[in-house]
Write a protein that holds these residues in place. Structure first.
Motif, mmCIF file in Angstrom:
data_model
loop_
_atom_site.group_PDB
_atom_site.id
_atom_site.type_symbol
_atom_site.label_atom_id
_atom_site.label_comp_id
_atom_site.label_asym_id
_atom_site.label_seq_id
_atom_site.Cartn_x
_atom_site.Cartn_y
_atom_site.Cartn_z
ATOM 1 N N GLN A 21 0.837 -1.200 0.000
ATOM 2 C CA GLN A 21 0.000 0.000 0.000
ATOM 3 C C GLN A 21 0.872 1.250 0.000
ATOM 4 O OE1 GLN A 21 -3.150 0.280 2.943
ATOM 5 N NE2 GLN A 21 -3.260 2.494 2.706
ATOM 6 N N GLN A 91 -9.985 -9.927 9.109
ATOM 7 C CA GLN A 91 -10.801 -8.818 8.599
ATOM 8 C C GLN A 91 -9.924 -7.665 8.139
ATOM 9 O OE1 GLN A 91 -13.401 -8.078 11.906
ATOM 10 N NE2 GLN A 91 -14.868 -9.671 11.284
ATOM 11 N N GLU A 94 -8.591 -8.569 4.746
ATOM 12 C CA GLU A 94 -9.607 -8.417 3.701
ATOM 13 C C GLU A 94 -9.806 -6.946 3.337
ATOM 14 O OE1 GLU A 94 -12.932 -10.514 5.479
ATOM 15 O OE2 GLU A 94 -12.496 -12.311 4.283
ATOM 16 N N LYS A 95 -9.831 -6.088 4.335
ATOM 17 C CA LYS A 95 -9.987 -4.654 4.070
ATOM 18 C C LYS A 95 -8.772 -4.096 3.337
ATOM 19 C CE LYS A 95 -13.029 -3.731 7.996
ATOM 20 N NZ LYS A 95 -13.136 -3.102 9.320
ATOM 21 N N ILE A 97 -6.817 -5.675 1.296
ATOM 22 C CA ILE A 97 -6.852 -6.129 -0.095
ATOM 23 C C ILE A 97 -7.801 -5.258 -0.914
ATOM 24 C CG2 ILE A 97 -7.581 -8.040 -1.588
ATOM 25 C CD1 ILE A 97 -6.375 -9.916 0.592
ATOM 26 N N ILE A 98 -8.937 -4.923 -0.340
ATOM 27 C CA ILE A 98 -9.888 -4.046 -1.037
ATOM 28 C C ILE A 98 -9.265 -2.675 -1.283
ATOM 29 C CG2 ILE A 98 -12.088 -2.811 -0.789
ATOM 30 C CD1 ILE A 98 -13.096 -5.359 0.717
ATOM 31 N N ARG A 99 -8.583 -2.127 -0.259
ATOM 32 C CA ARG A 99 -7.911 -0.824 -0.427
ATOM 33 C C ARG A 99 -6.857 -0.896 -1.524
ATOM 34 N NH1 ARG A 99 -7.562 -0.886 5.202
ATOM 35 N NH2 ARG A 99 -5.353 -1.372 5.054
ATOM 36 N N LYS A 101 -6.658 -2.973 -4.113
ATOM 37 C CA LYS A 101 -7.272 -3.084 -5.437
ATOM 38 C C LYS A 101 -7.778 -1.722 -5.901
ATOM 39 C CE LYS A 101 -8.687 -7.915 -5.332
ATOM 40 N NZ LYS A 101 -9.811 -8.861 -5.348
ATOM 41 N N THR A 102 -8.420 -0.994 -5.002
ATOM 42 C CA THR A 102 -8.941 0.325 -5.354
ATOM 43 C C THR A 102 -7.808 1.287 -5.701
ATOM 44 O OG1 THR A 102 -10.847 -0.023 -3.915
ATOM 45 C CG2 THR A 102 -10.349 2.254 -4.524
ATOM 46 N N GLU A 105 -6.350 0.476 -9.062
ATOM 47 C CA GLU A 105 -7.237 0.921 -10.144
ATOM 48 C C GLU A 105 -7.143 2.431 -10.347
ATOM 49 O OE1 GLU A 105 -11.118 -0.541 -9.117
ATOM 50 O OE2 GLU A 105 -10.543 -2.632 -9.443
#
Length: 154
Positions: A21, A91, A94-95, A97-99, A101-102, A105
């Motif tokens: 990140q 958790q 998982e959060k 990974i979402i950050r 990916k965003t 992008e």
């Protein structure tokens, strides 16, 4: 399953996610500054970090497989009964990974926009250069654009 070993592997994976990140955030700043040299450096760093992340994930998956928790259904059922610290760590991953990916992008979109802008600027400069090359040293039209006739001789 050895919960402490799993927790340690999840923490290691989370550290790799955090490092990635940070790199993606640096990459975004480099994109905004048009810093091609830093972008190249970031690409090498990202590749190394992704390899480290993959290795950490594979170790965790191997432990899950040993315990018979490789598939999502069994894993989720087991995780509901796991200690709170492990559930929180999961958790958090998982959060993260979402950050990631965003953020990735967004970086791809920014890079595309910057490349399009740079391409348009280059096209504009090329067009300006063609217009300028039609003039000679003292501001008069050069012979290459006017052919064999002189300006005003018609």
């Amino acid at each position: 399953m050895d919960v402490s070993a799993l927790l340690a592997l999840c923490q290691s994976e989370m550290a790799a996610l955090d490092a990635l990140q940070h790199t993606l955030e640096e990459e975004q700043r480099a994109i905004l500054r048009f810093d091609a040299f830093q972008l190249e450096e970031m690409a090498h760093t990202k590749l190394r970090q992704l390899e480290e992340l993959t290795a950490a994930r594979e170790k965790r998956l191997a432990l899950q497989t040993e315990a018979g928790l490789a598939d999502s259904l069994h894993w989720q059922a087991w995780l509901l009964q796991a200690p709170a610290e492990l559930r929180q760590q999961w958790q958090g991953m998982e959060k993260a990974i979402i950050r990631l990916k965003t953020l990735n992008e967004v970086n791809a979109t920014l890079a595309q926009e910057r490349m399009q802008f740079a391409s348009e600027v280059l096209d504009s400069l090329r067009a300006s250069s063609q217009a300028i090359t039609g003039y000679g040293r003292h501001g008069n039209l050069s012979g290459t654009l006017s052919g064999s006739r002189r300006l005003g001789s018609a």
